[in-house]
Design an enzyme around this catalytic site. Structure first.
Site, mmCIF file in Angstrom:
data_model
loop_
_atom_site.group_PDB
_atom_site.id
_atom_site.type_symbol
_atom_site.label_atom_id
_atom_site.label_comp_id
_atom_site.label_asym_id
_atom_site.label_seq_id
_atom_site.Cartn_x
_atom_site.Cartn_y
_atom_site.Cartn_z
ATOM 1 N N CYS A 8 3.376 1.009 11.432
ATOM 2 C CA CYS A 8 4.140 1.501 10.294
ATOM 3 C C CYS A 8 4.920 2.761 10.634
ATOM 4 C CB CYS A 8 3.216 1.752 9.103
ATOM 5 S SG CYS A 8 2.419 0.243 8.520
ATOM 6 N N GLN A 21 -6.801 -1.156 5.448
ATOM 7 C CA GLN A 21 -7.390 -1.910 6.553
ATOM 8 C C GLN A 21 -8.798 -2.410 6.231
ATOM 9 O OE1 GLN A 21 -5.975 -2.977 9.199
ATOM 10 N NE2 GLN A 21 -4.120 -1.747 9.364
ATOM 11 N N HIS A 52 -1.059 -8.282 3.077
ATOM 12 C CA HIS A 52 -0.735 -8.862 4.381
ATOM 13 C C HIS A 52 -1.697 -8.443 5.487
ATOM 14 C CE1 HIS A 52 1.252 -5.517 6.730
ATOM 15 N NE2 HIS A 52 1.296 -4.992 5.527
ATOM 16 N N THR A 108 9.596 -6.664 -12.867
ATOM 17 C CA THR A 108 9.093 -8.021 -13.049
ATOM 18 C C THR A 108 8.080 -8.349 -11.962
ATOM 19 O OG1 THR A 108 11.194 -8.697 -14.019
ATOM 20 C CG2 THR A 108 9.728 -10.443 -13.239
ATOM 21 N N SER A 114 -3.234 -3.657 0.565
ATOM 22 C CA SER A 114 -2.072 -4.492 0.845
ATOM 23 C C SER A 114 -2.529 -5.880 1.264
ATOM 24 C CB SER A 114 -1.226 -3.869 1.953
ATOM 25 O OG SER A 114 0.035 -4.480 2.031
ATOM 26 N N ALA A 133 0.820 -1.213 0.000
ATOM 27 C CA ALA A 133 0.000 0.000 0.000
ATOM 28 C C ALA A 133 0.855 1.264 0.000
ATOM 29 C CB ALA A 133 -0.930 -0.002 1.214
ATOM 30 N N THR A 134 2.025 1.218 0.629
ATOM 31 C CA THR A 134 2.891 2.403 0.652
ATOM 32 C C THR A 134 3.308 2.794 -0.755
ATOM 33 O OG1 THR A 134 3.711 1.971 2.881
ATOM 34 C CG2 THR A 134 5.090 3.331 1.465
ATOM 35 N N ASN A 171 -6.168 2.969 10.538
ATOM 36 C CA ASN A 171 -5.298 1.854 10.916
ATOM 37 C C ASN A 171 -5.091 1.731 12.424
ATOM 38 O OD1 ASN A 171 -3.732 4.379 10.214
ATOM 39 N ND2 ASN A 171 -2.120 3.246 11.264
#
Length: 387
Positions: free
Chosen positions: A330, A186, A208, A244, A206, A75-76, A158
């Site tokens: 974060c 989130q 994760h 890639t 994101s 996401a960053t 978050n």
């Protein structure tokens, strides 16, 4: 007592079903698949098909076109591509002022502050109310009185888990000629999302955060032609994110989104009950604790508390078995002063009080949390803090 993980907003464990889907693309399992998705031989075509299948899984969950999604490292990176990439368009339109919140995630806030520092925009901070939601009257006034090109407000916070009325914010922004970027990192997999109905222009995600692999995310852009690349390379992902593609990570991302979407209604109800049981138990033990933000507009698994009698250090020392955060995972230090908590305290009745010795806990319930863990958690609070 075993460790109790209550930090699902920081990251989530990889679901075994997700890792199973990834295995063959990692060179493991009975069927080994690999290939560069931009190669024109069969291995490359297979890899490209796997990427597009995952893109379709995410698009289905968001109710958007798969052509409006591009894969990133998280996401960053997605936020940087969106916010830095939109600036040439905003400057061309003569609308480089940007509205955001002081409590935005660092991936968004620090990117915007860097853009402002180099002279490309002026940031304007919209206030929030005591419930943690943006003050809509103030937002409307800012949109009407300032030359705003972009509004950047996250969907679910978050730290405190508060859900903003993104559909209403989008309407205000568009009525005043501004675009809307929303950090939905989130939200995906935790609450229903309909990008089309919300009318968001750009959003980031994101894997994760929803039991997928670390190291992969996505950017949604309604009109990617408005974005300029912030770095250059081989032209992958519409030249906006060259490099890639990590096939096994993308396959895992798609599978994680599909699994979370299938079980979303029942899982939301389950984690909300666990969250509420934890809250009621803590209130019984510590009647003076403060719930930060609205309980009506909050992610089902989120709980963010202020302990007026215990510092962050005391909470950590007394409760080593409980894995929790005090702020954003974060940030360089989650014990650092939280912008969102400071804003909440200023908006509420804490503005005149010394809050420097207070302790803060973000407790987030997730897929692997169960009733026994909640009971054990409450036992630890009682035996370690009420002596």
């Amino acid at each position: 007592m075993k460790a109790i993980y209550l930090d699902y907003h920081a990251t989530t464990p990889l679901d075994s079903r997700v890792s199973d889907a990834m295995l063959s693309w990692m060179g493991d399992g009975d069927i080994q698949q690999f290939g560069n998705a931009h190669a024109r031989h069969q291995f490359g075509i297979n890899a490209a098909n796997a990427v597009e299948h995952a893109r379709g899984q995410i698009a289905n969950a968001l109710n958007c076109s798969r052509h409006s999604l591009l894969f990133t490292s998280g996401a960053t990176e997605a936020a940087n591509i969106a916010l830095q990439g939109i600036m040439p368009h905003l400057k061309q339109q003569g609308r480089a002022n940007i509205i955001t919140l002081a409590g935005e995630h660092p991936a968004v806030l620090k990117t915007l502050q860097a853009i402002e520092k180099r002279g490309d925009c002026q940031l304007i901070y919209a206030p929030i109310d005591a419930d943690g939601r943006v003050n809509m009257d103030a937002l409307q006034h800012l949109l009407e009185s300032e030359n705003i090109g972009l509004v950047a407000i996250m969907h679910s916070h978050n730290e405190i888990g508060i859900l903003q009325d993104i559909e209403a914010i989008a309407e205000l922004a568009h009525n005043n000629g501004a675009l809307l970027f929303s950090d939905m990192t989130q939200s995906l997999g935790k609450t229903p999302l309909d990008i089309k109905a919300m009318n968001v222009d750009m959003a980031c995600f994101s894997a994760h955060k929803l039991y997928g692999p670390q190291g992969v995310g996505a950017l949604y852009a309604k009109n990617m032609r408005l974005l300029q690349p912030v770095y250059h390379g081989g032209g992958q992902e519409r030249s906006l994110r060259s490099g890639t593609l990590p096939i096994f990570l993308i396959v895992g991302f798609g599978e994680a989104v599909a699994l979370a979407t299938q079980s979303l209604p029942t899982e939301m109800a389950r984690v909300q009950k666990l969250r509420d049981d934890l809250l009621q138990g803590l209130i019984a033990l510590f009647p003076d604790i403060i719930v930060n933000g609205s309980m009506d507009y909050r992610l089902a698994g989120n709980l963010h508390l202020t302990f007026t009698q215990f510092s962050n250090e005391k909470l950590r020392d007394a409760l080593p078995e409980i894995q929790f955060s005090s702020g954003s995972a974060c940030s360089a230090s989650d014990d650092a002063s939280s912008n969102i908590i400071n804003a909440l305290q200023q908006a509420g009745d804490m503005a005149q009080k010394d809050t420097t010795k207070f302790g803060y806990m973000r407790l987030s319930v997730g897929r692997m949390t169960n009733d026994a863990q909640i009971a054990d958690c409450l036992t630890l609070f009682e035996t370690r803090l009420l002596k």
